[in-house]
Motif scaffolding. Structure first.
Motif, PDB file in Angstrom:
ATOM      1  N   GLY A  80       0.801  -1.229   0.000  1.00  0.00           N
ATOM      2  CA  GLY A  80       0.000   0.000   0.000  1.00  0.00           C
ATOM      3  C   GLY A  80       0.826   1.267   0.000  1.00  0.00           C
ATOM      4  O   GLY A  80       0.337   2.327   0.355  1.00  0.00           O
TER       5      GLY A  80
ATOM      6  N   GLU B 239      -0.193   4.374  -2.461  1.00  0.00           N
ATOM      7  CA  GLU B 239      -1.339   5.224  -2.152  1.00  0.00           C
ATOM      8  C   GLU B 239      -0.845   6.618  -1.762  1.00  0.00           C
ATOM      9  O   GLU B 239       0.281   6.767  -1.316  1.00  0.00           O
ATOM     10  CB  GLU B 239      -2.127   4.646  -0.960  1.00  0.00           C
ATOM     11  N   PRO B 240      -1.734   7.650  -1.922  1.00  0.00           N
ATOM     12  CA  PRO B 240      -1.325   8.968  -1.418  1.00  0.00           C
ATOM     13  C   PRO B 240      -1.109   8.929   0.100  1.00  0.00           C
ATOM     14  O   PRO B 240      -1.704   8.099   0.796  1.00  0.00           O
ATOM     15  CB  PRO B 240      -2.499   9.871  -1.790  1.00  0.00           C
ATOM     16  N   GLU B 241      -0.265   9.871   0.564  1.00  0.00           N
ATOM     17  CA  GLU B 241       0.168   9.766   1.952  1.00  0.00           C
ATOM     18  C   GLU B 241      -0.987   9.878   2.947  1.00  0.00           C
ATOM     19  O   GLU B 241      -1.023   9.171   3.950  1.00  0.00           O
ATOM     20  CB  GLU B 241       1.222  10.842   2.238  1.00  0.00           C
ATOM     21  N   TRP B 242      -1.955  10.786   2.645  1.00  0.00           N
ATOM     22  CA  TRP B 242      -3.050  10.954   3.606  1.00  0.00           C
ATOM     23  C   TRP B 242      -3.846   9.675   3.753  1.00  0.00           C
ATOM     24  O   TRP B 242      -4.320   9.329   4.816  1.00  0.00           O
ATOM     25  CB  TRP B 242      -3.957  12.123   3.219  1.00  0.00           C
ATOM     26  N   LYS B 243      -3.948   8.923   2.639  1.00  0.00           N
ATOM     27  CA  LYS B 243      -4.705   7.665   2.691  1.00  0.00           C
ATOM     28  C   LYS B 243      -3.943   6.633   3.524  1.00  0.00           C
ATOM     29  O   LYS B 243      -4.519   5.912   4.342  1.00  0.00           O
ATOM     30  CB  LYS B 243      -4.926   7.149   1.276  1.00  0.00           C
ATOM     31  N   GLN B 244      -2.613   6.598   3.311  1.00  0.00           N
ATOM     32  CA  GLN B 244      -1.795   5.691   4.119  1.00  0.00           C
ATOM     33  C   GLN B 244      -1.938   6.014   5.594  1.00  0.00           C
ATOM     34  O   GLN B 244      -2.010   5.125   6.450  1.00  0.00           O
ATOM     35  CB  GLN B 244      -0.325   5.829   3.728  1.00  0.00           C
ATOM     36  N   TYR B 245      -1.993   7.335   5.869  1.00  0.00           N
ATOM     37  CA  TYR B 245      -2.126   7.780   7.260  1.00  0.00           C
ATOM     38  C   TYR B 245      -3.441   7.283   7.855  1.00  0.00           C
ATOM     39  O   TYR B 245      -3.465   6.737   8.968  1.00  0.00           O
ATOM     40  CB  TYR B 245      -2.041   9.306   7.306  1.00  0.00           C
ATOM     41  N   LEU B 246      -4.515   7.426   7.083  1.00  0.00           N
ATOM     42  CA  LEU B 246      -5.823   6.974   7.588  1.00  0.00           C
ATOM     43  C   LEU B 246      -5.818   5.470   7.830  1.00  0.00           C
ATOM     44  O   LEU B 246      -6.302   4.979   8.847  1.00  0.00           O
ATOM     45  CB  LEU B 246      -6.932   7.350   6.595  1.00  0.00           C
ATOM     46  N   ILE B 247      -5.235   4.740   6.846  1.00  0.00           N
ATOM     47  CA  ILE B 247      -5.176   3.285   6.999  1.00  0.00           C
ATOM     48  C   ILE B 247      -4.377   2.923   8.251  1.00  0.00           C
ATOM     49  O   ILE B 247      -4.777   2.072   9.046  1.00  0.00           O
ATOM     50  CB  ILE B 247      -4.534   2.637   5.746  1.00  0.00           C
TER      51      ILE B 247
ATOM     52  N   GLU C  11      -6.342   3.565  11.329  1.00  0.00           N
ATOM     53  CA  GLU C  11      -7.378   2.560  11.521  1.00  0.00           C
ATOM     54  C   GLU C  11      -6.765   1.268  12.070  1.00  0.00           C
ATOM     55  O   GLU C  11      -7.281   0.677  13.025  1.00  0.00           O
ATOM     56  CB  GLU C  11      -8.077   2.301  10.183  1.00  0.00           C
TER      57      GLU C  11
END
Lengths: 300, 304
Positions: free
Chosen positions: B53, B56-64, B67
């Motif tokens: 993963g 993916e863009p960094e903000w998405k990685q952060y959210l993942i 979580e």
């Protein structure tokens, strides 16, 4: 008639005058400091280390990374004052470079942190209100985060050099100073001289910097002396776990780490850098204590 | 009282979030791809990055990541293909055992030395204890560890120095870990104890004719030990960072050594996971100590 009286000789004229020569605050502090033998010894040791750090490498024909593997682990001799390490590098020169790094980081961090801490703490104490509350909450958060962890992370991002260590040490380092200064200023700004300055029309800037901070200079200096050893501690720790100053540059911490592998065969390799670290921190602690007592004679 | 505890809890939660975010950002700023060193071709690296993963863009990685964290997942080591949770579970018993022993030892010996320093009339004893207290705060833990190993492990050959297989193996690492905190606690106890014995309420208690035992435990120690208990928070942090070097010196397979190994191997997810875990541990420990202190001593919340 005229011989009934004779003029008083000059030296007798003032013989009844018993006022002590007046001394400034700093002169008195220096007098008190000189009486503390351990503190003076600390100062001397530090001066020696500083001189070695600045001039040591110039007086040695070797460089910190000049290898001579045929001459590894040489004993103390006239050519190599303190012997050589596993690559045949001159230990004395490497220790001098280590002193450079340690002292640079120690005093550099202390200066930067003191400056930031005094400004932020002073403003918080003087302005008070919402500004103070917000800044102090941020301070609480930075303080609660384990500083060693993000020093390590910053080292990994920015590379292993003096600058990253300084950045890492300076992010949490000013907090103690800021809290100290804030407390002092809150107490001092209620005093009459601050009111007098205000009544006389002094600007806020002038009151804060010329009156309040100057009056808190004693605790500020004491706090500053505590910042130096803690920065040196951090550098030695980082270099020891292998992310501080990178090879081939010499640092006391990394020299101790290199010596760990040969601890049974060549204990002297470990003895020298660790001795330097301990002596420096010792001297700084004694010096700090001496300065604290000298500036604050009522404390005891 | 409740307000104070709630406020401390809020600061604790914000601190935790700030720590996780900061760590995440820093780790993602680290130079190079985590797979670079393994002699892989460009397309293979791309595939691996996709599998983990990382494309993916960094903000998405952060959210993942957030979580996963909420589910208790700290991430996976790219280098060893093992989860950080497993690494922590494997190392924690060693670190906790050494850490707790060192912590208990430093509290008991530190407080004893502190009181001894304060009550002794003998100048020699006083000087020896003072010299130790100064030495303890001036010598880094790794230096103590190295010398203990050299003198007791190598020269005297009295105790084993590698690993933790028998109780005897614990002697040196625990001693190295406790050396500094003992000195700090002793210094702290000495000053608070001396101060507490000079208080009016102690004179009052003496005048009332209370027994020395009662004066000591009910009046002096109770007041003298509160600042010492406050130090326990930083002491836990000190013990954990101390384990980074102590476990390396004595080859203990604990959390500290896993962490320093991950740093040298540039195993970013492990560094991230361990930083978050260790940071959270320290923040929670500080929080618990602070709240405990405010429960023991109601005066504390008034000053804040």
């Amino acid at each position: 008639m005229s011989d009934w009286f004779e003029p008083l000789p000059a030296e007798e004229k003032n013989s009844e005058f018993i006022a002590m020569q007046s001394k400034t605050f700093l002169q008195e502090a220096w007098e008190r400091f000189k009486k503390n033998k351990m503190a003076v010894a600390g100062l001397i040791v530090l001066l020696i280390f500083t001189l070695l750090a600045i001039f040591g490498p110039f007086f040695s024909p070797y460089d910190y990374d000049a290898q001579d593997t045929s001459n590894a682990y040489a004993a103390f001799s006239a050519q190599h004052l303190l012997g050589t390490d596993k690559f045949g590098r001159d230990v004395f020169v490497r220790l001098c470079y280590g002193a450079r790094i340690s002292l640079l980081i120690g005093f550099g961090a202390a200066l930067i942190n003191s400056f930031t801490g005094v400004i932020i703490g002073g403003l918080c104490g003087y302005i008070g209100g919402k500004f103070d509350t917000i800044v102090m909450r941020i301070v609480d958060i930075i303080y609660a985060m384990p500083s060693m962890l993000y020093v390590i992370l910053i080292m990994m991002v920015n590379g292993a050099n003096v600058r990253s260590i300084l950045i890492g040490v300076c992010i949490p380092g000013w907090i103690g100073m800021a809290r100290q200064v804030r407390g002092q200023i809150i107490g001092l700004k209620e005093q009459e001289f601050a009111l007098a300055a205000l009544v006389l029309g002094a600007s806020d800037k002038r009151i804060l910097f010329k009156h309040l901070i100057i009056n808190a200079i004693g605790p500020i200096i004491v706090q500053m002396t505590l910042l130096v050893p803690s920065a040196i501690f951090t550098e030695a720790f980082l270099s020891f776990i292998g992310i501080g100053i990178s090879a081939p540059m010499a640092s006391w911490g990394s020299m101790a780490q290199d010596a760990r592998q040969v601890i049974t065969l060549h204990p002297v390799q470990m003895l020298l850098p660790t001795l330097c670290i301990c002596l420096t921190i010792f001297s700084l602690n004694f010096l700090g204590e001496g300065i604290g007592d000298a500036l604050n004679p009522k404390k005891k | 009282m409740l307000r104070y505890i709630i406020k401390r809890l809020l600061v604790g939660i914000v601190t935790l979030w700030a720590l996780i975010t900061l760590t995440f950002i820093l780790v993602h700023r680290m130079p190079g791809s985590p797979f670079e060193a393994e002699n892989l071709s460009g397309s293979a690296i791309e595939q691996l990055e996709k599998a983990y993963g990382l494309n993916e863009p960094e903000w998405k990685q952060y959210l993942i990541y957030m979580e996963n964290l909420l589910h208790g997942e700290l991430g996976i080591s790219y280098k060893k293909n093992i989860s950080v949770n497993t690494l922590i579970a494997r190392g924690a018993p060693y670190t906790i055992k050494v850490g707790l022993l060192a912590f208990a030892l430093s509290a008991v010996i530190g407080i004893t030395i502190g009181i001894w320093m304060s009550v002794t009339k003998s100048q020699i004893v006083k000087n020896i204890l003072l010299a130790y207290a100064t030495l303890g705060v001036s010598v880094p833990a790794f230096v103590i560890g190295l010398y203990l190993m050299l003198v007791f492990g190598v020269w005297l050959n009295a105790v084993p120095v590698v690993g933790l297989s028998t109780p005897l193996h614990y002697v040196l690492p625990v001693a190295a870990q406790a050396f500094g905190p003992i000195a700090t606690i002793a210094r702290l106890t000495k000053s608070t104890y001396t101060e507490a014995t000079q208080m009016d309420y102690v004179i009052m208690a003496k005048a009332k004719g209370l027994s020395t035992f009662q004066i000591m435990f009910r009046h002096v120690l109770k007041n003298a030990l509160i600042p010492v208990v406050t130090y326990f928070g930083p002491a836990i942090a000190f013990t954990i960072t101390g384990s980074f070097v102590i476990e390396q010196i004595f080859s203990i397979p604990g959390i500290g050594r896993e962490f320093t190994n991950a740093i040298t191997n540039r195993d970013y997810t492990v560094v991230l996971g361990f930083s978050v875990f260790i940071g959270a541990l320290i923040i929670v420990a500080n929080l618990v100590v602070d709240i405990l202190c405010s429960l023991i001593d109601p005066r504390i919340k008034l000053t804040d």
